[in-house]
Design a protein around this motif. Structure first.
Motif, mmCIF file in Angstrom:
data_model
loop_
_atom_site.group_PDB
_atom_site.id
_atom_site.type_symbol
_atom_site.label_atom_id
_atom_site.label_comp_id
_atom_site.label_asym_id
_atom_site.label_seq_id
_atom_site.Cartn_x
_atom_site.Cartn_y
_atom_site.Cartn_z
ATOM 1 N N LEU A 164 0.813 -1.225 0.000
ATOM 2 C CA LEU A 164 0.000 0.000 0.000
ATOM 3 C C LEU A 164 0.846 1.274 0.000
ATOM 4 N N GLN A 165 2.115 1.146 -0.269
ATOM 5 C CA GLN A 165 2.980 2.318 -0.345
ATOM 6 C C GLN A 165 2.455 3.297 -1.408
ATOM 7 N N GLY A 166 2.450 4.581 -1.055
ATOM 8 C CA GLY A 166 2.004 5.614 -1.978
ATOM 9 C C GLY A 166 0.515 5.895 -1.922
ATOM 10 N N LYS A 167 -0.248 5.061 -1.220
ATOM 11 C CA LYS A 167 -1.677 5.284 -1.090
ATOM 12 C C LYS A 167 -1.967 6.175 0.121
ATOM 13 N N LYS A 168 -2.955 7.043 -0.012
ATOM 14 C CA LYS A 168 -3.327 7.957 1.078
ATOM 15 C C LYS A 168 -4.633 7.498 1.729
ATOM 16 N N ILE A 169 -4.635 7.511 3.058
ATOM 17 C CA ILE A 169 -5.768 7.021 3.835
ATOM 18 C C ILE A 169 -6.281 8.132 4.741
ATOM 19 N N ALA A 170 -7.601 8.306 4.814
ATOM 20 C CA ALA A 170 -8.219 9.249 5.746
ATOM 21 C C ALA A 170 -9.138 8.495 6.697
ATOM 22 N N MET A 171 -8.973 8.752 7.986
ATOM 23 C CA MET A 171 -9.917 8.278 8.998
ATOM 24 C C MET A 171 -10.779 9.472 9.402
ATOM 25 N N VAL A 172 -12.096 9.273 9.522
ATOM 26 C CA VAL A 172 -13.007 10.369 9.863
ATOM 27 C C VAL A 172 -13.966 9.900 10.958
ATOM 28 N N ASN A 173 -14.046 10.686 12.054
ATOM 29 C CA ASN A 173 -15.026 10.355 13.105
ATOM 30 C C ASN A 173 -15.543 11.649 13.721
ATOM 31 N N ALA A 174 -16.237 11.539 14.859
ATOM 32 C CA ALA A 174 -16.965 12.682 15.408
ATOM 33 C C ALA A 174 -16.271 13.369 16.574
ATOM 34 N N THR A 175 -15.240 12.771 17.160
ATOM 35 C CA THR A 175 -14.591 13.402 18.309
ATOM 36 C C THR A 175 -13.161 12.906 18.429
ATOM 37 N N SER A 176 -12.285 13.763 18.942
ATOM 38 C CA SER A 176 -10.878 13.392 19.100
ATOM 39 C C SER A 176 -10.565 12.904 20.507
ATOM 40 N N TYR A 177 -11.544 12.926 21.398
ATOM 41 C CA TYR A 177 -11.321 12.384 22.739
ATOM 42 C C TYR A 177 -12.641 11.873 23.311
ATOM 43 N N GLY A 178 -12.533 10.923 24.241
ATOM 44 C CA GLY A 178 -13.726 10.360 24.860
ATOM 45 C C GLY A 178 -14.308 9.254 24.004
ATOM 46 N N GLY A 179 -14.366 8.036 24.531
ATOM 47 C CA GLY A 179 -14.930 6.934 23.773
ATOM 48 C C GLY A 179 -13.873 6.116 23.059
ATOM 49 N N GLY A 180 -14.262 4.898 22.687
ATOM 50 C CA GLY A 180 -13.317 3.938 22.151
ATOM 51 C C GLY A 180 -12.763 4.271 20.782
ATOM 52 N N VAL A 181 -13.568 4.886 19.900
ATOM 53 C CA VAL A 181 -13.099 5.170 18.545
ATOM 54 C C VAL A 181 -11.919 6.139 18.575
ATOM 55 N N ALA A 182 -12.066 7.233 19.303
ATOM 56 C CA ALA A 182 -10.979 8.202 19.412
ATOM 57 C C ALA A 182 -9.742 7.562 20.023
ATOM 58 N N GLU A 183 -9.937 6.734 21.018
ATOM 59 C CA GLU A 183 -8.810 6.073 21.674
ATOM 60 C C GLU A 183 -8.048 5.180 20.699
ATOM 61 N N ILE A 184 -8.788 4.414 19.912
ATOM 62 C CA ILE A 184 -8.140 3.550 18.920
ATOM 63 C C ILE A 184 -7.350 4.381 17.915
ATOM 64 N N LEU A 185 -7.946 5.449 17.407
ATOM 65 C CA LEU A 185 -7.290 6.253 16.382
ATOM 66 C C LEU A 185 -6.063 6.976 16.912
ATOM 67 N N HIS A 186 -6.076 7.351 18.189
ATOM 68 C CA HIS A 186 -4.892 7.984 18.781
ATOM 69 C C HIS A 186 -3.691 7.041 18.786
ATOM 70 N N SER A 187 -3.951 5.740 18.746
ATOM 71 C CA SER A 187 -2.857 4.767 18.668
ATOM 72 C C SER A 187 -2.605 4.305 17.238
ATOM 73 N N MET A 188 -3.673 3.998 16.520
ATOM 74 C CA MET A 188 -3.521 3.404 15.195
ATOM 75 C C MET A 188 -2.891 4.352 14.183
ATOM 76 N N VAL A 189 -3.312 5.608 14.179
ATOM 77 C CA VAL A 189 -2.827 6.543 13.165
ATOM 78 C C VAL A 189 -1.317 6.775 13.287
ATOM 79 N N PRO A 190 -0.784 7.130 14.458
ATOM 80 C CA PRO A 190 0.669 7.330 14.528
ATOM 81 C C PRO A 190 1.469 6.040 14.332
ATOM 82 N N LEU A 191 0.927 4.900 14.761
ATOM 83 C CA LEU A 191 1.615 3.632 14.524
ATOM 84 C C LEU A 191 1.703 3.349 13.025
#
Length: 414
Positions: free
Chosen positions: A33-60
């Motif tokens: 997947l080198q060269g491909k661009k990915i966007a994650m989109v959700n409703a909040t950057s803190y509070g709740g499991g989705v934000a928590e996952i993205l705070h780890s997954m995106v920088p990793l």
């Protein structure tokens, strides 16, 4: 929409935790997947499991060499009130989606789309109902051939038909849909590239990294917990589906037979959950003047390290949900080596093997009986601790979660 900044993660730090097969597959798909661009989109950057996952997954993912961004949509109170109703009704609550509520929902999706210039992402992953209609308003702004993925994190096994029909008008446009479990899916034969992926925890995040038990006890003592007495804890939003009132009722039954027991209800107040404040006040009223019940939020000093401490130092962790898409706090508790009792619903059933890694319960009375069993049988509790931690290692870590995403994106790439 707003671009979210995240901390740095190092892929090499996970090498001692993941197995060689997972590493080999991650390296393979990252290279494809080198060269491909990915966007994650959700409703909040803190509070709740989705934000928590993205705070780890995106920088990793970035450290592994992927080009990935995280966007959060913007809204006002009227939007979040409507989308909270979406959340509740998609999980089975009664209600009618009014024309006014539809208008509010679509207005904010359109406004967020209008605020974005041309998007050159190859993959756009939309999380949950709040931004699901973006696909309707952003199609002309995305590059030709871009793939849209809708990821549902909630339990939609018995949705309110009115809300589901409205949402389905948008999710049927997606190139792929991800659910946690097959039983959550409606009209599965009409959704494209239906995929099942469980959420995950980050074992090296502040919330989940190993914490010395004595250090954990000193941290929770600051909140008035007597560290020399047994402690039951539930970590969750203050939400009717998490059943904090039922947790208090469970504690009261246990206390009659085990008078020294204490209860901690620890939760974060999320920006996209206006109902949370009302339920927090209801919880406080049910707790009354029992000083052995500690009700604690991120507004009086709880952050990820404190959550880690409560999960590490508790004798029993509860997640007595009535409906649950997954319930990350179950895997968090199991990873700490603490026995977990969960509601016999949704994704909790996938994490807990009843009687082996913890207990699944249907009623307050059953929950109290299982708490008493664990408090009275430390050998049984220890056996469950070891089995629970290993189950999380095998199935519910962030590295496996990311690998499952990459497999889907590679499939969509064709």
């Amino acid at each position: 929409m707003e671009l979210v900044a995240t901390a740095v993660k190092k892929y090499e730090d996970y090498m001692e935790i993941i197995n060689t097969d997972t590493k080999a597959q991650l390296d393979y798909f990252v290279n494809k997947l080198q060269g491909k661009k990915i966007a994650m989109v959700n409703a909040t950057s803190y509070g709740g499991g989705v934000a928590e996952i993205l705070h780890s997954m995106v920088p990793l993912a970035r450290d592994m060499g992927l080009n990935i961004d995280w966007w959060v949509i913007k809204g006002a109170d009227d939007f979040y009130n409507v989308t909270k109703a979406f959340h509740n009704c998609l999980q089975g609550e009664e209600g009618i989606l009014s024309p006014k509520d539809k208008k509010i929902y679509l207005k904010y999706n359109e406004l967020n789309a209008a605020a974005v210039d041309e998007w050159d992402y190859d993959f756009i992953i939309i999380h949950d109902p709040q931004p699901a209609a973006l696909i309707e308003f952003m199609g002309s702004k995305t590059k030709e051939g871009a793939k849209w993925v809708w990821r549902c994190h909630i339990d939609t096994s018995t949705p309110n038909p009115d809300y589901w029909r409205f949402l389905y008008n948008y999710i049927k446009q997606y190139d792929a849909c991800i659910f946690t479990m097959e039983e959550f899916v409606q009209e599965k034969e009409r959704l494209r590239n239906l995929t099942f992926i469980t959420p995950s925890i980050d074992p090296l995040s502040t919330k989940n990294v190993e914490l010395d038990v004595e250090d954990a006890r000193q941290i929770i003592a600051r909140f008035g917990v007597d560290i020399h007495r047994p402690l039951i804890t539930q970590i969750s939003r203050f939400d009717p589906w998490k059943d904090p009132l039922g947790v208090i009722d469970t504690y009261k039954i246990v206390k009659k037979e085990y008078p020294s027991v204490q209860l901690a209800l620890v939760g974060s107040m999320a920006s996209d959950d206006p109902e949370g404040w009302d339920y927090l006040y209801r919880t406080l009223r049910r707790a009354g003047e029992d000083y052995d019940i500690k009700v604690i939020t991120n507004f009086n000093g709880v952050s990820n390290r404190e959550v880690n401490a409560f999960q590490t130092a508790s004798d029993v962790i509860l997640q007595k949900s009535l409906r649950e898409g997954f319930g990350l706090t179950v895997s968090e508790g199991l990873w700490k080596g603490t026995p977990v009792i969960g509601g016999n619903v949704g994704g909790i059933k996938y994490q807990i093997i009843d009687g082996v890694t913890g207990y699944l319960v249907d009623t307050v009375e059953e929950c109290a009986e299982k708490v008493l069993r664990l408090l009275r049988n430390p050998t049984l509790a220890q056996e469950m601790m070891e089995a629970g931690r290993e189950r999380v290692r095998q199935h519910f870590l962030i590295t496996t979660h990311l690998l499952n995403y990459l497999k889907l994106l590679d499939k969509l790439e064709g």
